[in-house]
Design a protein around this motif. Sequence first.
Motif, short mmCIF file in Angstrom:
data_model
loop_
_atom_site.label_atom_id
_atom_site.label_comp_id
_atom_site.label_asym_id
_atom_site.label_seq_id
_atom_site.Cartn_x
_atom_site.Cartn_y
_atom_site.Cartn_z
N TRP A 117 48.49 -0.89 6.14
CA TRP A 117 48.87 -1.26 4.76
C TRP A 117 49.82 -2.45 4.72
O TRP A 117 49.50 -3.50 4.16
N ASP A 136 44.11 2.07 5.58
CA ASP A 136 44.72 2.43 4.30
C ASP A 136 43.82 1.97 3.14
O ASP A 136 42.61 1.76 3.30
N ASP A 137 44.41 1.78 1.99
CA ASP A 137 43.71 1.48 0.74
C ASP A 137 42.83 0.23 0.86
O ASP A 137 43.19 -0.72 1.56
N ARG A 187 49.78 1.32 -12.44
CA ARG A 187 49.13 0.71 -11.28
C ARG A 187 47.63 0.49 -11.55
O ARG A 187 46.78 0.74 -10.71
N LYS A 206 45.05 10.29 4.91
CA LYS A 206 46.27 10.09 4.10
C LYS A 206 45.84 10.21 2.64
O LYS A 206 45.07 9.40 2.15
N ASP A 240 46.70 10.07 -1.12
CA ASP A 240 47.71 9.42 -1.95
C ASP A 240 47.58 9.84 -3.42
O ASP A 240 46.57 10.44 -3.83
N CYS A 265 50.87 12.04 0.27
CA CYS A 265 51.60 10.82 -0.09
C CYS A 265 51.51 10.69 -1.60
O CYS A 265 50.51 11.09 -2.20
N SER A 286 52.84 7.45 -3.83
CA SER A 286 53.68 6.25 -3.88
C SER A 286 54.90 6.47 -2.99
O SER A 286 56.04 6.44 -3.45
N GLY A 287 54.65 6.72 -1.74
CA GLY A 287 55.72 7.15 -0.85
C GLY A 287 55.96 8.63 -1.08
O GLY A 287 55.03 9.43 -1.02
N TRP A 327 54.09 11.34 3.72
CA TRP A 327 54.66 10.00 3.80
C TRP A 327 55.94 10.01 2.99
O TRP A 327 55.93 10.29 1.79
N ASP A 351 57.88 4.75 0.41
CA ASP A 351 57.33 3.41 0.60
C ASP A 351 58.39 2.46 1.12
O ASP A 351 58.08 1.34 1.52
C1 GLA Z 1 51.00 3.96 -2.00
C2 GLA Z 1 51.39 4.47 -0.64
C3 GLA Z 1 51.36 3.34 0.36
C4 GLA Z 1 49.97 2.75 0.40
C5 GLA Z 1 49.55 2.29 -1.00
C6 GLA Z 1 48.10 1.89 -1.02
O1 GLA Z 1 51.96 3.12 -2.52
O2 GLA Z 1 52.64 5.07 -0.68
O3 GLA Z 1 51.73 3.80 1.64
O4 GLA Z 1 49.06 3.69 0.89
O5 GLA Z 1 49.74 3.32 -1.96
O6 GLA Z 1 47.66 1.51 -2.28
#
Ligand code: GLA
Length: 756
Positions: A338, A368-369, A445, A478, A480, A528, A530-531, A547, A550
């Motif tokens: 990420w 990741d994303d 977002r 993961k 989210d 997870c 957003s953290g 997680w 962030d």
């Molecule tokens: C969130 C997660 C990050 C990452 C982003 C991806 O913010 O906390 O670690 O995965 O999304 O969009």
Amino acid sequence: MKIQFDETCGQFHLWNDKISYIMRIMENGQLEHLYFGKKVSPDRDYSYLSERGHRDMQACPIPENPKFSPEHIRQEYPCYGHGDMRMPAFEIERENGSKIVDFVYVSHCIYPGKKAIDPLPAIYCETQEEALTLEIRLRDEQIKTDLVLFYTIFASVPAISRHAEFVCQTEEKLSLETAMSFGIDLPDMNYEMVDLAGTWNRERHVRRHALEFGIQSVYSLRGSLSSHQFNPFLALARPGVDENAGEVIGMSLLYSGDFLARTEVDNYGVTRVTMGIHPQQFSWPLSMGEKFVTPEAVIVYSDQGLGEMSRIYHQLYRNRLARGVWRDRPRPILINNWEATYFNFDEEKLLSIAKKASEIGIELFVLDDGWFGHRNDSRSSLGDWYVNEKKLPGGIKGLAQKINDLGMSFGIWIEPEMISEDSDLYRAHPDWVLGDSRRTLSKARNQYVLDFSRPEVVDAVYRQLADTFQGVPIAYIKWDHNRSMSEVYSAGGGREYQGTVRHRFILGMYSLYARLRAEFPEILFESCASGGARFDPGMLYYAPQTWCSDDTDAIERIRIQYGTSMVYPLSSIGSHVSAVPNEQLKRVTPLRTRAAVAYFGTFGYELDLTKLSREELEEMKQEIAFMKQYRSLIQPGKLFRLISPFENDGNLASWEVVSQDGQKALVAYFRILQRPESPYTRLRLEGLEEDAVYVCREVKNCCCIEPDAEEWYRSGRELANIGLIMSDVSAGCAGVAADVQGDFLARMFLLEKTES
Ligand code: GLA
């Protein structure tokens, strides 16, 4: 451990080696709380703890007894409509609008072990000897409804778990308006409330403030998140309680959505605590034969300060809440792309990072994303869980195989509870968005929340994910969740349905986890939001790691991880080394400091390895080798917090992990800024055997023990009472090595028990 019922005085006494919990059936058939704390003698009648007096003009006693005024009695699970003017633990509304209830004792049963709390997360037992459970059944004959209160006491930890169940047996339509998981009325207010508060990038900072008359609370009203802002936890600590001494009661809720943790001190200094699903926006219709179950709460008693409270939570949550094959395994050291690439990657870029990762010993590559639909930024494709072949021409399977060929396992990111307006899913099912289509719906977002209160929506997402992952060697997911709920309205039902949506959403999310876990039992899940907006015990039942934030800046992480450890075990704390200048704060910290903080969690890297120097990669290789050697000490170890970054001027922090067998300990010490003319400092250690001798060595650069490292032999007693010397050159100590000077410093020490 025993649960004893004394028929003559109607008293229940639950005890183990350390604690007692006592309550009784009152004259009116309801329950009165008598005592919770350090163990007191069994076989005794504690009804003298019922205080009854003629207290004030406005009291509303029962007609038969002017001294029986419910607002002046310590209640067990307080209700509305009996002269108790404080906040109730539950409220039921009848068809005619009346909320008056009268639940009286009917029966109870006691059994070994503990039942699952379907469909919610719960602490479990592996053998029947580990716990005893008491169920107390109360009934309101007028509304033909049962209330069952559950109490489990554990053999080896000073903890009680509680929850409640409502069972409706009437044709009348009832509505549950409040259903907290527990209530407890403590006899005085001489406490400080400790809670974990913050925001995005600054989660779970420890706060502490004296209880006052009236209400103080922490809560979430974000629907699908326990939140960055507050954690479903609070502790009541006697003034002066520190990490090692004094009385603390910790309360923690196994739930991931709206919650309320509330203290209410009345004008006689009685402290009522209630915790559960937040009653705001909650309303649950109950019809004939239906049942509502509250989430479980775990109440811990410690007479050895906050540190012992945390270790009790760690033990319970690591061993009897987390489940599955990953519960006891050391966690794989991962690289996540990420912060290295964000959405901007193709297979070639990923493989270039993966190749470097495998060369330095990393075990798991996490994509990741941005791998699905046509997602190249945050504006599209959530809901379309099929691969973007422009980025990954061989599909996920092709990439996963190439990663496997490099000797690493493969993991992937998903955000299953969300939907983008620009997605096939949205075009096919616009009504699956949670919100009222006649009104403006906020986008956070660039995305909306899917209506997981509806089983067909959860089913559809499940099928997509199961199909996409079937036959692909996925070792890690993961999961989210990047926005709060705002305008909550579901097209899945009418007026009565709306008050159930937020809780149904959480049940839908838990059910999707349960199905994916059952289908892919070998996958390691990391939650997870957003953290760290969903770092709660509810999630740990499904995903053994979370997680944490962030914010990957090492200095901020000291505070965040310190606060998180108040309740959550190190094995659950997702922690990565990231690049400098740091993405969130632009701070430049030494690599050793970033590693030293990240070791005390699941450990991994989140940066572009192709941009690093040979020296940096070499240092990382040593860090990885170090973590492979010590993670089975750290992750299940006993944590002792030595210096709080929330106290004094916050310039120092330190913690220590002692291995479960007591043979080894790792100590980490952090100094944010080097100050001129510093005091001499010593670090007093905890958790060591007083009479044992330890060989102590400094971990060079926080990544290796050199064969010729200087050794000191110290007894446990010396280390506890005198401590390790931490003074630096600014304290007038000559000969302090250059590598233990400067700002953002981390030092680590390894202690091993020896015979000499
Ligand atoms: C969130 C997660 C990050 C990452 C982003 C991806 O913010 O906390 O670690 O995965 O999304 O969009």
